[in-house]
Design a protein around this motif. Sequence first.
Motif, PDB file in Angstrom:
ATOM      1  N   GLU A  21      30.467  -9.174   1.000  1.00  0.00           N
ATOM      2  CA  GLU A  21      30.858  -8.322  -0.125  1.00  0.00           C
ATOM      3  C   GLU A  21      29.888  -7.148  -0.287  1.00  0.00           C
ATOM      4  N   ASP A  22      28.586  -7.423  -0.156  1.00  0.00           N
ATOM      5  CA  ASP A  22      27.592  -6.343  -0.227  1.00  0.00           C
ATOM      6  C   ASP A  22      27.819  -5.325   0.889  1.00  0.00           C
ATOM      7  N   ALA A  23      28.182  -5.822   2.067  1.00  0.00           N
ATOM      8  CA  ALA A  23      28.420  -4.922   3.197  1.00  0.00           C
ATOM      9  C   ALA A  23      29.622  -4.017   2.941  1.00  0.00           C
ATOM     10  N   ILE A  24      30.673  -4.545   2.337  1.00  0.00           N
ATOM     11  CA  ILE A  24      31.850  -3.735   2.035  1.00  0.00           C
ATOM     12  C   ILE A  24      31.520  -2.709   0.948  1.00  0.00           C
ATOM     13  N   ALA A  25      30.735  -3.112  -0.042  1.00  0.00           N
ATOM     14  CA  ALA A  25      30.307  -2.151  -1.065  1.00  0.00           C
ATOM     15  C   ALA A  25      29.495  -1.029  -0.434  1.00  0.00           C
ATOM     16  N   TYR A  26      28.644  -1.391   0.536  1.00  0.00           N
ATOM     17  CA  TYR A  26      27.855  -0.369   1.227  1.00  0.00           C
ATOM     18  C   TYR A  26      28.760   0.619   1.972  1.00  0.00           C
ATOM     19  N   LEU A  27      29.798   0.102   2.650  1.00  0.00           N
ATOM     20  CA  LEU A  27      30.706   0.997   3.375  1.00  0.00           C
ATOM     21  C   LEU A  27      31.374   1.983   2.416  1.00  0.00           C
ATOM     22  N   CYS A  28      31.763   1.492   1.239  1.00  0.00           N
ATOM     23  CA  CYS A  28      32.364   2.383   0.243  1.00  0.00           C
ATOM     24  C   CYS A  28      31.371   3.473  -0.161  1.00  0.00           C
ATOM     25  N   HIS A  29      30.138   3.074  -0.431  1.00  0.00           N
ATOM     26  CA  HIS A  29      29.109   4.046  -0.814  1.00  0.00           C
ATOM     27  C   HIS A  29      28.832   5.019   0.332  1.00  0.00           C
ATOM     28  N   ARG A  30      28.757   4.498   1.542  1.00  0.00           N
ATOM     29  CA  ARG A  30      28.481   5.342   2.710  1.00  0.00           C
ATOM     30  C   ARG A  30      29.522   6.435   2.885  1.00  0.00           C
ATOM     31  N   ASP A  31      30.765   6.104   2.585  1.00  0.00           N
ATOM     32  CA  ASP A  31      31.859   7.043   2.816  1.00  0.00           C
ATOM     33  C   ASP A  31      32.238   7.846   1.572  1.00  0.00           C
ATOM     34  N   GLY A  32      31.310   7.969   0.636  1.00  0.00           N
ATOM     35  CA  GLY A  32      31.497   8.921  -0.446  1.00  0.00           C
ATOM     36  C   GLY A  32      31.963   8.381  -1.770  1.00  0.00           C
ATOM     37  N   CYS A  33      32.105   7.054  -1.902  1.00  0.00           N
ATOM     38  CA  CYS A  33      32.527   6.492  -3.183  1.00  0.00           C
ATOM     39  C   CYS A  33      31.355   6.484  -4.175  1.00  0.00           C
ATOM     40  N   SER A  34      31.658   6.620  -5.416  1.00  0.00           N
ATOM     41  CA  SER A  34      30.636   6.514  -6.456  1.00  0.00           C
ATOM     42  C   SER A  34      30.763   5.172  -7.165  1.00  0.00           C
TER      43      SER A  34
END
Length: 217
Positions: free
Chosen positions: A102-115
Motif C-alpha cells: 500500500e505504501d508503494a502504491i501511494a508512492y507511485l501516486c506521489h511520484r506521478d504528480g498526485c497531491s
Amino acid sequence: MRRTSPRGRTSRPRGKTRPGDTFLVIVFAGIAGVGLLLALVSWVATTPAVQPVAALVLVGGGVLAVRRRGARQARRAEEARVRAAQSTEIARYHVMDPRQFEDAIAYLCHRDGCSDARRTGGAGDLGADVVANAPDGRRIVIQCKRYGPTTTVGSGDLQRFGGTCYNVHGAQVAAVVTTSRFTKPATNYARSMGIRLFDQHALAAWASRTGPAPWML
C-alpha cells in the motif's frame, strides 16, 4: 463422363485441365521469368546510360533493407528491455507485505504528480487503501490486493469495493491494483461500475514508467 470420338478414341471434356498441364504452366512461367531477369541484367550491363540508375536503385534498396532490419532489431531490443524492467518491478512487489505494498502504491501516486497521496488501509478502511488527488484535481481511491501469482482477485472483492468507493469515499477515479490478476466475473463487474483494474502487468508498466497510471486511462 467421357465421350468417344468417331475414330474410337476417348476425348477429354472441354474445360477440364489435367494436373500435369498446371505444372507445365508453372514451369514455363518460371523459365520465362528467369529469362526476363537475365535479359534485363544483360541489357543493363550493355547499356551505360542506365547503369548509374540501376546502381542507385540497388544501393537504395540495400539501404532500405538495412534500415528496416535495424528498426526491427531496435524494436525487439526495446521490447526486451521493457519486459525485463516490468519483471523486476513485479518481483519487487511480490516480496512486500500488504502494508508495504500500500505504501508503494501511494508512492507511485506521489511520484506521478498526485497531491496528498497517502495510505489509509487498515481496520475499518472500507476498501480504501490509498487515497490521493490526481494532477487534474480528481479524487482517487485505490484498493490494493497484494496476492501471490496463483491467487486471483474475484468478483466478491470487487463488489465490496464497488459498494463503498463512490458512495462512502467519494471517488472520482476508483481503481483496484493487484500483483496478481482478475477473474472474468470481476472484470465484468468492474466494467459495469467504472472501476479501473490494474493487474500485475499493468502495475509493472506503471511502476517502470512504460505504461499509464490508473487515472490516465
